[in-house]
Design a protein around this motif. Structure first.
Motif, mmCIF file in Angstrom:
data_model
loop_
_atom_site.group_PDB
_atom_site.id
_atom_site.type_symbol
_atom_site.label_atom_id
_atom_site.label_comp_id
_atom_site.label_asym_id
_atom_site.label_seq_id
_atom_site.Cartn_x
_atom_site.Cartn_y
_atom_site.Cartn_z
ATOM 1 N N GLY A 1 22.858 37.921 7.404
ATOM 2 C CA GLY A 1 22.912 36.498 7.693
ATOM 3 C C GLY A 1 22.470 36.217 9.119
ATOM 4 N N ARG A 2 22.554 34.939 9.512
ATOM 5 C CA ARG A 2 22.083 34.543 10.834
ATOM 6 C C ARG A 2 22.905 35.156 11.952
ATOM 7 N N LEU A 3 24.203 35.363 11.702
ATOM 8 C CA LEU A 3 25.094 35.928 12.709
ATOM 9 C C LEU A 3 25.855 37.110 12.132
ATOM 10 N N GLY A 4 26.157 38.075 12.966
ATOM 11 C CA GLY A 4 26.946 39.224 12.557
ATOM 12 C C GLY A 4 28.146 39.391 13.463
ATOM 13 N N TRP A 5 29.257 39.817 12.887
ATOM 14 C CA TRP A 5 30.478 40.033 13.671
ATOM 15 C C TRP A 5 30.444 41.437 14.264
ATOM 16 N N VAL A 6 30.710 41.526 15.560
ATOM 17 C CA VAL A 6 30.691 42.816 16.246
ATOM 18 C C VAL A 6 31.938 42.953 17.122
ATOM 19 N N SER A 7 32.270 44.187 17.422
ATOM 20 C CA SER A 7 33.413 44.490 18.280
ATOM 21 C C SER A 7 33.072 45.688 19.152
ATOM 22 N N ASP A 8 33.460 45.592 20.416
ATOM 23 C CA ASP A 8 33.323 46.709 21.335
ATOM 24 C C ASP A 8 34.286 46.471 22.504
ATOM 25 N N ARG A 9 34.118 47.209 23.559
ATOM 26 C CA ARG A 9 35.029 47.085 24.707
ATOM 27 C C ARG A 9 34.997 45.688 25.326
ATOM 28 N N ARG A 10 33.900 44.941 25.065
ATOM 29 C CA ARG A 10 33.786 43.597 25.640
ATOM 30 C C ARG A 10 34.519 42.549 24.811
ATOM 31 N N GLY A 11 34.905 42.895 23.591
ATOM 32 C CA GLY A 11 35.654 41.945 22.779
ATOM 33 C C GLY A 11 35.054 41.741 21.394
ATOM 34 N N TYR A 12 35.668 40.821 20.648
ATOM 35 C CA TYR A 12 35.207 40.440 19.320
ATOM 36 C C TYR A 12 34.300 39.222 19.453
ATOM 37 N N ARG A 13 33.217 39.175 18.675
ATOM 38 C CA ARG A 13 32.307 38.032 18.778
ATOM 39 C C ARG A 13 31.278 38.087 17.641
ATOM 40 N N TYR A 14 30.559 36.988 17.486
ATOM 41 C CA TYR A 14 29.411 36.936 16.589
ATOM 42 C C TYR A 14 28.133 37.004 17.413
ATOM 43 N N ASP A 15 27.153 37.726 16.886
ATOM 44 C CA ASP A 15 25.906 37.919 17.620
ATOM 45 C C ASP A 15 24.750 37.912 16.620
ATOM 46 N N PRO A 16 23.625 37.282 16.944
ATOM 47 C CA PRO A 16 22.485 37.287 16.023
ATOM 48 C C PRO A 16 21.735 38.612 15.977
ATOM 49 N N ILE A 17 22.050 39.524 16.909
ATOM 50 C CA ILE A 17 21.320 40.788 17.018
ATOM 51 C C ILE A 17 22.239 41.960 16.680
ATOM 52 N N ASP A 18 21.742 42.869 15.849
ATOM 53 C CA ASP A 18 22.449 44.110 15.565
ATOM 54 C C ASP A 18 22.370 44.996 16.810
ATOM 55 N N PRO A 19 23.491 45.317 17.430
ATOM 56 C CA PRO A 19 23.429 46.094 18.670
ATOM 57 C C PRO A 19 22.885 47.508 18.483
ATOM 58 N N GLU A 20 22.932 48.030 17.262
ATOM 59 C CA GLU A 20 22.429 49.391 17.044
ATOM 60 C C GLU A 20 20.911 49.438 16.920
ATOM 61 N N SER A 21 20.325 48.377 16.337
ATOM 62 C CA SER A 21 18.876 48.379 16.134
ATOM 63 C C SER A 21 18.137 47.507 17.135
ATOM 64 N N GLY A 22 18.847 46.553 17.739
ATOM 65 C CA GLY A 22 18.187 45.605 18.621
ATOM 66 C C GLY A 22 17.400 44.542 17.878
ATOM 67 N N ARG A 23 17.561 44.487 16.558
ATOM 68 C CA ARG A 23 16.851 43.512 15.730
ATOM 69 C C ARG A 23 17.839 42.527 15.117
ATOM 70 N N PRO A 24 17.340 41.380 14.634
ATOM 71 C CA PRO A 24 18.227 40.463 13.914
ATOM 72 C C PRO A 24 18.837 41.144 12.692
ATOM 73 N N TRP A 25 20.007 40.681 12.306
ATOM 74 C CA TRP A 25 20.637 41.209 11.095
ATOM 75 C C TRP A 25 19.776 40.901 9.875
ATOM 76 N N PRO A 26 19.862 41.700 8.815
ATOM 77 C CA PRO A 26 19.104 41.397 7.598
ATOM 78 C C PRO A 26 19.436 40.006 7.069
ATOM 79 N N GLU A 27 18.475 39.396 6.436
ATOM 80 C CA GLU A 27 18.681 38.081 5.838
ATOM 81 C C GLU A 27 19.752 38.161 4.752
ATOM 82 N N MET A 28 20.554 37.128 4.636
ATOM 83 C CA MET A 28 21.573 37.107 3.588
ATOM 84 C C MET A 28 20.905 36.940 2.224
#
Length: 216
Positions: A65-92
């Motif tokens: 989808g347009r946003l993905g939920w992520v968690s790390d030492r900086r906190g919980y949040r939604y982000d349009p970019i997959d932190p592992e790939s550096g690309r947008p999340w796959p389309e829903m």
């Protein structure tokens, strides 16, 4: 109460109904949902996120989808970019959005258009502690949660951690929808028991839809 929905009859009454179990609602499209999950995870594989406190989550997850939920030492949040790939999340997948809309409508929340979809992977021993879904930008919209594969015990409480908790058995194809007065209810999943399911093997897949962007 909608004809296709079962209100959680054993939950204490609050200001308005808004928590529904739709028994087997996703069964007609379950095979297609699992195929779509495979396509999403080929582009954005499951991973075990780290909580802000440094704990590794026992449930693996990914997003579409347009946003993905992520968690790390900086906190919980939604982000349009997959932190592992550096690309947008796959389309829903279209099938996902259609099911989410139909389930929300059946539970009394028409016009649901999620922009975030969390896909959780449970294996035996994995669990999800009691928490609230409050990182979303639009808390007027419901949460729609789809269960596939191994059965699980869903724990559903209330806005306060002191509220009573009801244990609800979920099986393949069940959909839970909560919103309105129940939108910030605490909820979790008990430790998954060992077993095997014809559709998923030794796994449970949970697909959860949210409106995360708040119209931004």
């Amino acid at each position: 109460m909608p004809a296709n929905g079962l209100l959680f009859d054993d939950l204490p009454r609050r200001s308005a109904p808004g928590a529904h179990l739709l028994d087997g609602f996703a069964l007609p499209v379950a095979a297609g949902l699992l195929q779509a999950v495979q396509a999403v995870t080929a582009a954005a594989p499951f991973r075990h996120l780290i909580t802000p406190g440094g704990r590794r989550m026992s449930v693996a997850m990914t997003n579409c989808g347009r946003l993905g939920w992520v968690s790390d030492r900086r906190g919980y949040r939604y982000d349009p970019i997959d932190p592992e790939s550096g690309r947008p999340w796959p389309e829903m997948p279209a099938l996902f959005g259609d099911l989410a809309d139909r389930a929300a409508t059946a539970a009394g929340f028409p016009g649901f258009r999620p922009d975030a979809c969390l896909i959780n992977l449970y294996t035996p021993g994995a669990r999800l502690g009691m928490h609230q879904d409050r990182d979303e930008g639009d808390l007027t919209q419901p949460i729609v949660s789809v269960s596939l594969g191994l059965p699980a015990v869903f724990q559903f409480g209330g806005p306060s951690r002191r509220d009573p908790v009801t244990n609800i058995d979920l099986v393949h194809g069940d959909v839970v929808v909560w919103g309105g007065a129940w939108r910030l209810a605490h909820h979790g999943v008990k430790e998954l028991r060992d077993g095997s399911h014809p559709a998923t093997g030794q796994r449970r897949i949970n697909i959860t839809f949210r409106c995360a962007g708040g119209g931004r």
